[in-house]
Motif scaffolding. Sequence first.
Motif, PDB file in Angstrom:
ATOM      1  N   PHE A  66       0.848  -1.184   0.000  1.00  0.00           N
ATOM      2  CA  PHE A  66       0.000   0.000   0.000  1.00  0.00           C
ATOM      3  C   PHE A  66       0.884   1.234   0.000  1.00  0.00           C
ATOM      4  N   ALA A  67       0.286   2.380  -0.341  1.00  0.00           N
ATOM      5  CA  ALA A  67       1.054   3.621  -0.432  1.00  0.00           C
ATOM      6  C   ALA A  67       0.136   4.797  -0.165  1.00  0.00           C
ATOM      7  N   PHE A  68       0.709   5.857   0.405  1.00  0.00           N
ATOM      8  CA  PHE A  68      -0.014   7.088   0.674  1.00  0.00           C
ATOM      9  C   PHE A  68       0.462   8.209  -0.250  1.00  0.00           C
ATOM     10  N   ASP A  69      -0.476   8.941  -0.828  1.00  0.00           N
ATOM     11  CA  ASP A  69      -0.203  10.235  -1.438  1.00  0.00           C
ATOM     12  C   ASP A  69      -0.355  11.252  -0.320  1.00  0.00           C
ATOM     13  N   ASN A  70       0.768  11.736   0.211  1.00  0.00           N
ATOM     14  CA  ASN A  70       0.729  12.601   1.379  1.00  0.00           C
ATOM     15  C   ASN A  70       0.302  14.027   1.028  1.00  0.00           C
ATOM     16  N   VAL A  71       0.367  14.391  -0.249  1.00  0.00           N
ATOM     17  CA  VAL A  71      -0.059  15.724  -0.680  1.00  0.00           C
ATOM     18  C   VAL A  71      -1.580  15.825  -0.704  1.00  0.00           C
ATOM     19  N   ASN A  72      -2.214  14.824  -1.297  1.00  0.00           N
ATOM     20  CA  ASN A  72      -3.669  14.841  -1.463  1.00  0.00           C
ATOM     21  C   ASN A  72      -4.403  13.967  -0.452  1.00  0.00           C
ATOM     22  N   ARG A  73      -3.667  13.408   0.521  1.00  0.00           N
ATOM     23  CA  ARG A  73      -4.264  12.582   1.584  1.00  0.00           C
ATOM     24  C   ARG A  73      -5.057  11.417   1.002  1.00  0.00           C
ATOM     25  N   ARG A  74      -4.363  10.607   0.193  1.00  0.00           N
ATOM     26  CA  ARG A  74      -5.000   9.455  -0.437  1.00  0.00           C
ATOM     27  C   ARG A  74      -4.252   8.183  -0.085  1.00  0.00           C
ATOM     28  N   LEU A  75      -4.985   7.072  -0.116  1.00  0.00           N
ATOM     29  CA  LEU A  75      -4.452   5.756   0.212  1.00  0.00           C
ATOM     30  C   LEU A  75      -4.763   4.793  -0.918  1.00  0.00           C
ATOM     31  N   PHE A  76      -3.742   4.030  -1.338  1.00  0.00           N
ATOM     32  CA  PHE A  76      -3.892   3.050  -2.419  1.00  0.00           C
ATOM     33  C   PHE A  76      -3.321   1.710  -1.964  1.00  0.00           C
ATOM     34  N   LEU A  77      -3.958   0.614  -2.383  1.00  0.00           N
ATOM     35  CA  LEU A  77      -3.497  -0.730  -2.042  1.00  0.00           C
ATOM     36  C   LEU A  77      -3.392  -1.575  -3.298  1.00  0.00           C
ATOM     37  N   ALA A  78      -2.378  -2.443  -3.337  1.00  0.00           N
ATOM     38  CA  ALA A  78      -2.140  -3.309  -4.491  1.00  0.00           C
ATOM     39  C   ALA A  78      -2.424  -4.760  -4.129  1.00  0.00           C
ATOM     40  N   GLN A  79      -2.954  -5.506  -5.087  1.00  0.00           N
ATOM     41  CA  GLN A  79      -3.215  -6.931  -4.918  1.00  0.00           C
ATOM     42  C   GLN A  79      -3.180  -7.587  -6.295  1.00  0.00           C
ATOM     43  N   ARG A  80      -3.032  -8.911  -6.321  1.00  0.00           N
ATOM     44  CA  ARG A  80      -3.122  -9.648  -7.580  1.00  0.00           C
ATOM     45  C   ARG A  80      -4.550  -9.600  -8.098  1.00  0.00           C
ATOM     46  N   ARG A  81      -4.701  -9.375  -9.385  1.00  0.00           N
ATOM     47  CA  ARG A  81      -6.034  -9.304  -9.976  1.00  0.00           C
ATOM     48  C   ARG A  81      -6.721 -10.658  -9.911  1.00  0.00           C
ATOM     49  N   ASN A  82      -8.003 -10.659  -9.621  1.00  0.00           N
ATOM     50  CA  ASN A  82      -8.787 -11.892  -9.553  1.00  0.00           C
ATOM     51  C   ASN A  82      -8.638 -12.712 -10.828  1.00  0.00           C
ATOM     52  N   GLY A  83      -8.465 -14.023 -10.654  1.00  0.00           N
ATOM     53  CA  GLY A  83      -8.473 -14.939 -11.787  1.00  0.00           C
ATOM     54  C   GLY A  83      -7.207 -14.976 -12.603  1.00  0.00           C
ATOM     55  N   THR A  84      -6.145 -14.346 -12.120  1.00  0.00           N
ATOM     56  CA  THR A  84      -4.898 -14.349 -12.872  1.00  0.00           C
ATOM     57  C   THR A  84      -3.822 -15.095 -12.098  1.00  0.00           C
ATOM     58  N   ALA A  85      -2.845 -15.640 -12.834  1.00  0.00           N
ATOM     59  CA  ALA A  85      -1.754 -16.359 -12.198  1.00  0.00           C
ATOM     60  C   ALA A  85      -0.785 -15.380 -11.546  1.00  0.00           C
ATOM     61  N   GLU A  86      -0.150 -15.824 -10.466  1.00  0.00           N
ATOM     62  CA  GLU A  86       0.808 -14.960  -9.782  1.00  0.00           C
ATOM     63  C   GLU A  86       1.958 -14.571 -10.695  1.00  0.00           C
ATOM     64  N   THR A  87       2.328 -15.446 -11.608  1.00  0.00           N
ATOM     65  CA  THR A  87       3.450 -15.166 -12.495  1.00  0.00           C
ATOM     66  C   THR A  87       3.104 -14.189 -13.621  1.00  0.00           C
ATOM     67  N   ALA A  88       1.814 -13.868 -13.782  1.00  0.00           N
ATOM     68  CA  ALA A  88       1.409 -12.976 -14.874  1.00  0.00           C
ATOM     69  C   ALA A  88       1.726 -11.519 -14.575  1.00  0.00           C
ATOM     70  N   GLY A  89       1.783 -11.160 -13.294  1.00  0.00           N
ATOM     71  CA  GLY A  89       2.063  -9.777 -12.933  1.00  0.00           C
ATOM     72  C   GLY A  89       0.887  -8.838 -13.103  1.00  0.00           C
ATOM     73  N   ASP A  90      -0.334  -9.374 -13.059  1.00  0.00           N
ATOM     74  CA  ASP A  90      -1.532  -8.540 -13.220  1.00  0.00           C
ATOM     75  C   ASP A  90      -2.014  -8.061 -11.856  1.00  0.00           C
ATOM     76  N   LEU A  91      -2.124  -6.751 -11.696  1.00  0.00           N
ATOM     77  CA  LEU A  91      -2.426  -6.155 -10.401  1.00  0.00           C
ATOM     78  C   LEU A  91      -3.740  -5.385 -10.430  1.00  0.00           C
ATOM     79  N   CYS A  92      -4.331  -5.267  -9.258  1.00  0.00           N
ATOM     80  CA  CYS A  92      -5.457  -4.366  -9.029  1.00  0.00           C
ATOM     81  C   CYS A  92      -5.015  -3.340  -7.997  1.00  0.00           C
ATOM     82  N   ILE A  93      -5.228  -2.068  -8.280  1.00  0.00           N
ATOM     83  CA  ILE A  93      -4.957  -0.993  -7.329  1.00  0.00           C
ATOM     84  C   ILE A  93      -6.292  -0.443  -6.856  1.00  0.00           C
ATOM     85  N   THR A  94      -6.536  -0.481  -5.554  1.00  0.00           N
ATOM     86  CA  THR A  94      -7.769   0.054  -4.979  1.00  0.00           C
ATOM     87  C   THR A  94      -7.465   1.314  -4.202  1.00  0.00           C
ATOM     88  N   GLN A  95      -8.257   2.359  -4.411  1.00  0.00           N
ATOM     89  CA  GLN A  95      -8.155   3.547  -3.565  1.00  0.00           C
ATOM     90  C   GLN A  95      -9.206   3.448  -2.464  1.00  0.00           C
TER      91      GLN A  95
END
Length: 323
Positions: A66-95
């Motif tokens: 996860f990461a914070f945008d400290n300027v705009n006070r935002r929070l983002f989290l990363a995870q593997r995209r549903n239904g994809t293999a771990e080796t594919a490198g497909d991510l979902c970023i949620t705010q």
Amino acid sequence: MPHGSLSRRGLLRAGSGMGLAALGLGLGAAPASAAVPVSKRFDLTQPSYDLFRGKTLRDDTVQQSFAFDNVNRRLFLAQRRNGTAETAGDLCITQLDFAGNQLGYMYLTGFGHGVAFGAQGVGTSTYLWTEVDANGNGYGGRLARFRFTNGVTLTNTSSALTKFKPVAAATEHTCAIDPVHNRLVVRYHLNGAKHIALYGLTAAANGDFSSPLADFAQPTLGSRSSTFQGYTAYGSYLYLLTGTSYEANGNVVDSEITSVNLNTGAISQGPVLTNAGSTLTFREPEGLAVYQTADGESRLFLGFASGAAGDRRSNLFYKNVLV
């Protein structure tokens, strides 16, 4: 989003946890003496406090970082995209907002594992720094910088990306941001080992990696577990997280945090066992990040995944004592 939810007044219940540098080639040479201005460090033995527990992300896989945008006070989290293999490198970023409510998402195709990433506020926009161009193991060979745009899917070949390769000979790159001191910390794989390099964030955004403030081999970590789960930086210190899930270790708390002096490459404190979120189900350590509240309190955040397969949840805790 309201600043107060992450201010000193918004503190919730206590958690249960008490180079060839000039050429930018990053060959793991010891950093120059005091290249990074000396700062205070977080005391890892002090208690952890809850930001939130049990929050859902866009997809239902384990959060990775996860990461914070400290300027705009935002929070983002990363995870593997549903239904994809771990080796594919497909991510979902949620705010999320700071109460854990979903505000937006992006999908990233062919990027990487998501062990760490950064969020940089530029005006009212947030630019994400992630790994990109996943190799056969699902880890990114380069870094990418791009603007967060809700609902958009980017591929690793998108023209919206600005790509960087800080260490020319390295086979993998990830990064995180110290938002208080405006620096980019890069973890890279070279000659069979992990290394750490630190750069000014403005120079890095301009593609200048010629003068790292620090560059050294990552020290050996973990007295209980060697499973690497995240990193970040604050001032002249690097923070590293290791540990495994209850499912993998037989319900034993093995999550540890270590601080490293960026000017020497030596461990300053730790590994320190953290019991933050010890009552969570599954409880896998996943990510570190730094945030500074609107009233100036610096916080070291720890992330943990919880919940059953198919319904994984996000949990964030923080430490706030500097010494």
